[in-house]
Scaffold this active site. Structure first.
Site, PDB file in Angstrom:
ATOM      1  N   LYS A  46       0.809  -1.189   0.000  1.00  0.00           N
ATOM      2  CA  LYS A  46       0.000   0.000   0.000  1.00  0.00           C
ATOM      3  C   LYS A  46       0.863   1.270   0.000  1.00  0.00           C
ATOM      4  CE  LYS A  46      -3.450  -2.133   3.070  1.00  0.00           C
ATOM      5  NZ  LYS A  46      -4.106  -1.981   4.400  1.00  0.00           N
ATOM      6  N   GLU A 102       8.178   2.814  -5.568  1.00  0.00           N
ATOM      7  CA  GLU A 102       8.134   2.311  -4.187  1.00  0.00           C
ATOM      8  C   GLU A 102       8.258   3.474  -3.206  1.00  0.00           C
ATOM      9  OE1 GLU A 102       7.438   0.283  -2.113  1.00  0.00           O
ATOM     10  OE2 GLU A 102       8.247  -1.714  -2.343  1.00  0.00           O
ATOM     11  N   ILE A 104       9.589   2.985   0.023  1.00  0.00           N
ATOM     12  CA  ILE A 104      10.800   2.877   0.838  1.00  0.00           C
ATOM     13  C   ILE A 104      11.550   1.574   0.565  1.00  0.00           C
ATOM     14  CG2 ILE A 104       9.546   1.879   2.812  1.00  0.00           C
ATOM     15  CD1 ILE A 104      11.466   3.558   4.634  1.00  0.00           C
ATOM     16  N   ASP A 106      14.054  -0.719   2.634  1.00  0.00           N
ATOM     17  CA  ASP A 106      14.549  -0.934   4.000  1.00  0.00           C
ATOM     18  C   ASP A 106      15.639  -2.006   3.942  1.00  0.00           C
ATOM     19  OD1 ASP A 106      14.880  -1.396   6.674  1.00  0.00           O
ATOM     20  OD2 ASP A 106      12.782  -1.629   7.152  1.00  0.00           O
ATOM     21  N   GLY A 108      15.728  -4.049   1.440  1.00  0.00           N
ATOM     22  CA  GLY A 108      15.941  -4.191  -0.001  1.00  0.00           C
ATOM     23  C   GLY A 108      15.328  -5.454  -0.573  1.00  0.00           C
ATOM     24  N   LYS A 133      15.241   5.762   1.053  1.00  0.00           N
ATOM     25  CA  LYS A 133      16.141   4.626   1.201  1.00  0.00           C
ATOM     26  C   LYS A 133      16.803   4.751   2.557  1.00  0.00           C
ATOM     27  CE  LYS A 133      20.415   2.902  -0.951  1.00  0.00           C
ATOM     28  NZ  LYS A 133      21.303   3.036   0.201  1.00  0.00           N
ATOM     29  N   ASP A 161       3.204   3.621   7.029  1.00  0.00           N
ATOM     30  CA  ASP A 161       2.335   3.383   8.179  1.00  0.00           C
ATOM     31  C   ASP A 161       3.044   2.774   9.381  1.00  0.00           C
ATOM     32  OD1 ASP A 161       2.764   0.764   6.976  1.00  0.00           O
ATOM     33  OD2 ASP A 161       1.152   0.073   8.270  1.00  0.00           O
TER      34      ASP A 161
HETATM   35  C1  PRP Z   1       7.092  -1.688   3.025  1.00  0.00           C
HETATM   36  C2  PRP Z   1       7.403  -0.785   1.842  1.00  0.00           C
HETATM   37  C3  PRP Z   1       8.170  -1.683   0.907  1.00  0.00           C
HETATM   38  C4  PRP Z   1       8.840  -2.663   1.837  1.00  0.00           C
HETATM   39  C5  PRP Z   1      10.294  -2.294   1.978  1.00  0.00           C
HETATM   40  O1  PRP Z   1       5.935  -2.373   2.769  1.00  0.00           O
HETATM   41  O2  PRP Z   1       6.245  -0.275   1.263  1.00  0.00           O
HETATM   42  O3  PRP Z   1       7.313  -2.350   0.007  1.00  0.00           O
HETATM   43  O4  PRP Z   1       8.203  -2.567   3.115  1.00  0.00           O
HETATM   44  O5  PRP Z   1      10.932  -3.143   2.893  1.00  0.00           O
HETATM   45  P1  PRP Z   1      12.179  -4.042   2.504  1.00  0.00           P
HETATM   46  O6  PRP Z   1      13.138  -3.205   1.729  1.00  0.00           O
HETATM   47  O7  PRP Z   1      12.730  -4.457   3.844  1.00  0.00           O
HETATM   48  O8  PRP Z   1      11.687  -5.221   1.724  1.00  0.00           O
HETATM   49  P2  PRP Z   1       5.091  -3.096   3.919  1.00  0.00           P
HETATM   50  O9  PRP Z   1       5.445  -4.555   3.936  1.00  0.00           O
HETATM   51  O10 PRP Z   1       5.240  -2.350   5.211  1.00  0.00           O
HETATM   52  O11 PRP Z   1       3.620  -3.007   3.375  1.00  0.00           O
HETATM   53  P3  PRP Z   1       2.706  -1.725   3.040  1.00  0.00           P
HETATM   54  O12 PRP Z   1       3.410  -0.946   1.947  1.00  0.00           O
HETATM   55  O13 PRP Z   1       1.446  -2.345   2.560  1.00  0.00           O
HETATM   56  O14 PRP Z   1       2.555  -0.916   4.292  1.00  0.00           O
END
Ligand code: PRP
Length: 184
Positions: A46, A102, A104, A106, A108, A133, A161
């Site tokens: 989302k 995207e 973020i 985190d 990756g 990033k 969120d």
């Molecule tokens: C978050 C964000 C990315 C992912 C990044 O999604 O939107 O898709 O985490 O994290 P990473 O680099 O450690 O893989 P989340 O799983 O929180 O879902 P949401 O976007 O639906 O809140």
């Protein structure tokens, strides 16, 4: 004007700072893609919905918007980093110029998985546009357009969120650590 929620520690990026950077990113994308047809923006739900909504309205070149939703298991270093598709694209991306949008990066893992998976579908090109990033070690993810590098803290607002709250804050803020300590 929304009141600052009590679990916010500090604002990292103001509404004005974000909006100015989105302007710049949109201008870069326009320039890079103006001679290519079939630009296909893929927003990752989302979290990316607000960034994508602002970006798409600034782009004055033809493009299509589509969405994917994925879920990742665990963000800790001990997790497998496995990612699962919850909702897929509506159309084939073959011969299209795909730009993943995207909120973020985190660990990756998510972007790395998406890049690999969409690349296998034979797009004409594949690039990534990421608003935030984190400054930490990450899976080898190519980021072509980046908004900001931020410290490795839990951030909310502008689509991001905490337990599905705070997504509509117009700024990006750091959450107080005591709010999420028990969820890690
Ligand atoms: C978050 C964000 C990315 C992912 C990044 O999604 O939107 O898709 O985490 O994290 P990473 O680099 O450690 O893989 P989340 O799983 O929180 O879902 P949401 O976007 O639906 O809140």
């Amino acid at each position: 004007m929304q009141k600052t929620p009590p679990d916010i520690a500090r604002v990292l990026l103001s509404r004005e700072t974000i909006q100015a950077r989105v302007d710049e990113i949109a201008a870069e994308i326009e320039k890079d893609y103006e001679k290519r047809e079939n630009l296909y923006l893929v927003g990752i739900l989302k979290g990316a919905f607000i960034f994508l909504a602002d970006l798409t309205r600034r782009l004055r070149i033809p493009h299509i918007v589509d969405f994917m939703a994925v879920s990742s298991y665990g963000k800790t270093t001990s997790s497998s980093g496995a990612v699962r598709i919850l909702m897929d694209l509506r159309e084939s991306i073959e011969e299209r110029h795909v730009l993943i949008v995207e909120d973020i990066v985190d660990t990756g893992n998510t972007l790395s998985y998406l890049h690999h998976t969409l690349n296998e579908r034979r797009p004409a090109s594949l690039q990534t546009c990421v608003l935030l990033k984190k400054e930490r070690e990450q899976a080898g993810v190519p980021i072509d357009y980046l908004g900001f590098e931020i410290p490795d803290v839990w951030v909310v607002g502008y689509g991001l969120d905490f337990a599905d709250t705070h997504r509509t804050l117009p700024y990006i803020a750091e959450l107080k650590p005591e709010t999420y300590r028990d969820t890690l």
